[in-house]
Write an enzyme that holds these catalytic residues in place. Structure first.
Site, PDB file in Angstrom:
ATOM      1  N   TYR A  36       0.856  -1.290  -0.048  1.00 15.92           N
ATOM      2  CA  TYR A  36       0.062   0.190  -0.064  1.00 15.92           C
ATOM      3  C   TYR A  36       0.916   1.134   0.083  1.00 15.92           C
ATOM      4  CZ  TYR A  36      -3.480  -3.527   1.655  1.00 15.92           C
ATOM      5  OH  TYR A  36      -4.339  -4.695   1.600  1.00 15.92           O
TER       6      TYR A  36
ATOM      7  N   HIS B  78       0.857 -12.170   0.993  1.00 17.45           N
ATOM      8  CA  HIS B  78      -0.343 -11.184   0.095  1.00 17.45           C
ATOM      9  C   HIS B  78      -0.554 -11.542  -1.143  1.00 17.45           C
ATOM     10  CE1 HIS B  78      -1.179  -6.590  -0.216  1.00 17.45           C
ATOM     11  NE2 HIS B  78      -2.156  -7.438  -0.532  1.00 17.45           N
TER      12      HIS B  78
HETATM   13  P1  NAD Z   1     -13.307  -1.046   1.397  1.00 11.68           P
HETATM   14  O1  NAD Z   1     -14.682  -1.962   0.601  1.00 11.68           O
HETATM   15  O2  NAD Z   1     -13.028  -1.018   2.924  1.00 11.68           O
HETATM   16  O3  NAD Z   1     -13.640   0.467   0.657  1.00 11.68           O
HETATM   17  C1  NAD Z   1     -12.518   1.271   1.113  1.00 11.68           C
HETATM   18  C2  NAD Z   1     -13.007   2.565   0.403  1.00 11.68           C
HETATM   19  O4  NAD Z   1     -14.247   3.259   0.741  1.00 11.68           O
HETATM   20  C3  NAD Z   1     -12.028   3.755   0.813  1.00 11.68           C
HETATM   21  O5  NAD Z   1     -11.892   4.541  -0.206  1.00 11.68           O
HETATM   22  C4  NAD Z   1     -12.701   4.343   2.007  1.00 11.68           C
HETATM   23  O6  NAD Z   1     -12.232   5.729   2.192  1.00 11.68           O
HETATM   24  C5  NAD Z   1     -14.085   4.340   1.568  1.00 11.68           C
HETATM   25  N1  NAD Z   1     -14.832   4.222   2.959  1.00 11.68           N
HETATM   26  C6  NAD Z   1     -14.678   3.621   4.104  1.00 11.68           C
HETATM   27  N2  NAD Z   1     -15.840   3.787   4.750  1.00 11.68           N
HETATM   28  C7  NAD Z   1     -16.696   4.497   4.348  1.00 11.68           C
HETATM   29  C8  NAD Z   1     -17.751   5.191   4.729  1.00 11.68           C
HETATM   30  N3  NAD Z   1     -18.280   4.863   5.769  1.00 11.68           N
HETATM   31  N4  NAD Z   1     -18.468   6.055   3.749  1.00 11.68           N
HETATM   32  C9  NAD Z   1     -17.974   6.296   2.516  1.00 11.68           C
HETATM   33  N5  NAD Z   1     -16.838   5.745   2.328  1.00 11.68           N
HETATM   34  C10 NAD Z   1     -16.123   4.938   2.866  1.00 11.68           C
HETATM   35  O7  NAD Z   1     -12.133  -1.442   0.537  1.00 11.68           O
HETATM   36  P2  NAD Z   1     -10.520  -1.913   0.787  1.00 11.68           P
HETATM   37  O8  NAD Z   1      -9.898  -0.719   1.563  1.00 11.68           O
HETATM   38  O9  NAD Z   1     -10.109  -2.546  -0.282  1.00 11.68           O
HETATM   39  O10 NAD Z   1     -10.674  -3.114   2.035  1.00 11.68           O
HETATM   40  C11 NAD Z   1     -10.411  -2.907   3.371  1.00 11.68           C
HETATM   41  C12 NAD Z   1      -9.015  -3.254   4.048  1.00 11.68           C
HETATM   42  O11 NAD Z   1      -9.119  -4.606   3.814  1.00 11.68           O
HETATM   43  C13 NAD Z   1      -7.878  -2.821   3.145  1.00 11.68           C
HETATM   44  O12 NAD Z   1      -7.545  -1.642   3.579  1.00 11.68           O
HETATM   45  C14 NAD Z   1      -6.816  -3.773   3.539  1.00 11.68           C
HETATM   46  O13 NAD Z   1      -6.270  -3.375   4.923  1.00 11.68           O
HETATM   47  C15 NAD Z   1      -7.823  -5.126   3.520  1.00 11.68           C
HETATM   48  N6  NAD Z   1      -7.566  -5.391   2.124  1.00 11.68           N
HETATM   49  C16 NAD Z   1      -6.734  -6.461   2.001  1.00 11.68           C
HETATM   50  C17 NAD Z   1      -6.463  -7.356   0.617  1.00 11.68           C
HETATM   51  C18 NAD Z   1      -5.342  -8.338   0.301  1.00 11.68           C
HETATM   52  O14 NAD Z   1      -4.855  -8.598   1.549  1.00 11.68           O
HETATM   53  N7  NAD Z   1      -5.257  -8.957  -0.799  1.00 11.68           N
HETATM   54  C19 NAD Z   1      -7.563  -6.827  -0.415  1.00 11.68           C
HETATM   55  C20 NAD Z   1      -8.350  -5.863  -0.097  1.00 11.68           C
HETATM   56  C21 NAD Z   1      -8.360  -5.213   0.811  1.00 11.68           C
END
Ligand code: NAD
Length: 323
Positions: free
Chosen positions: A56, A119
């Protein structure tokens, strides 16, 4: 906030986790000057599970999270990852993992993490991940650099098949159980239940599609899925429910998942994520959203090596509904 045990009874983690990919500016610029306040607010709201990766922002998110978490380090469960370092930069070799983890620990300003995850395994050679990468993580655990080990990725079937060959403490799957998808439950959830593994469900907003704001330019979802997301945001607003809260609350209803990871970029999103814990979504809203998403339920996009795509996707003319 509510908590569930992670891997054993001694480690309860919050059912809402702080996904730190936004600190790597993955979804757009975020303000570094707010990091301490943001992380402090999450801790004050009871969030004790933080997830990050060297991928990230190419180390940026780890560096920012490490600095902001410093006063809270002993009170939180910190997860990072290894093996993925850029959009097309992977190194699942033992040497690469050892180097990568040392660099992560420096950026995170800690001598160990609580969870170290391989990852995005779909981008690797699964034989190498099973025979070389994961044994290296076990060695790091023996050295005290991590307390638990896990794998992460997009395809739930691939994650289940890998866990059959090498049992970790946890698995993280994203975009496969929320309003848009339920196929994490086909094989991965039952396997975690059978083996007693922690199951982390990431991306409740389908990587921002339910945010009601702008969508990251790299987003992979096809047009038919994006159109449904736009409609879903409108429907939530008609019901007076914030779309992000609806998306997170839906994921929190999963009966087995240990924690749902939300990508958090600002203070409002901390509040919304935590508010979702106690929200009872109107039954009619849930019904309308389920009906809306039914035609695109489990629509996927290619991720990783061709041989690692889940069979149901490989066999289809992509991208189409799998249901
Ligand atoms: P998410 O579905 O959580 O969406 C994140 C987006 O939505 C960001 O732009 C955020 O600012 C916005 N958001 C969050 N809460 C909100 C709200 N209440 N209202 C409006 N917008 C909002 O997707 P993500 O960030 O991809 O997934 C969460 C976490 O999971 C990541 O940060 C990461 O730590 C983990 N993740 C890991 C993998 C992996 O290991 N391969 C893949 C995806 C996600």
């Amino acid at each position: 906030m509510k908590y569930k045990p992670f891997a054993d009874e001694t480690d309860p983690i919050s059912i809402v986790g702080f996904g730190a990919s936004p600190l790597g500016n993955v979804f757009g610029p975020t303000s570094r000057s707010m990091d301490e306040t943001l992380v402090g607010s999450a801790v004050d709201h009871g969030i004790n599970f933080f997830d990050v990766s060297p991928y990230y922002g190419q180390g940026h998110a780890e560096e920012r999270l490490g600095a902001a978490l410093k006063p809270h380090r002993k009170d939180v469960f910190l997860a990072t990852k290894c093996g993925r370092y850029g959009v097309d930069r992977f190194d699942f070799s033992s040497d690469g993992i050892l180097r990568g983890v040392e660099e992560s620990l420096v950026r995170l300003q800690t001598d160990h993490v609580d969870l170290l995850q391989v990852h995005d395994i779909e981008f690797g050679d699964i034989n190498q991940i099973v025979n070389e990468t994961l044994p290296t993580l076990v060695g790091l655990r023996d050295e005290g650099k991590t307390r638990f080990i896990g794998i992460t990725g997009y395809w739930p079937g691939l994650l289940s098949r890998t866990l059959e060959r090498f049992r970790t403490h946890s698995v993280l799957n994203y975009c496969h159980w929320n309003f848009f998808a339920d196929d994490m439950d086909a094989s991965l959830t039952p396997m975690c239940q059978r083996l007693g593994l922690a199951l982390i469900n990431a991306s409740p907003l389908h990587m921002g599609l339910m945010s009601g704001g702008s969508i990251a330019p790299w987003h992979f979802a096809p047009a038919n899925v994006r159109e449904k997301a736009d409609e879903a945001v409108q429907i939530c607003r008609e019901f007076g429910v914030e779309p992000g809260i609806a998306a997170i609350a839906k994921c929190l209803q999963h009966p087995y998942v240990t924690s749902t990871l939300v990508g958090i970029a600002d203070l409002h999103q901390v509040k919304s994520a935590c508010a979702a814990v106690d929200v009872q979504l109107p039954a009619l809203l849930v019904e309308r959203l389920n009906q809306l998403f039914a035609p695109v339920l489990n629509v996927c996009w290619p991720q990783g090596r061709p041989e690692n795509q889940d069979a149901s996707f490989r066999e289809s003319e992509q991208p189409v509904a799998k249901a």
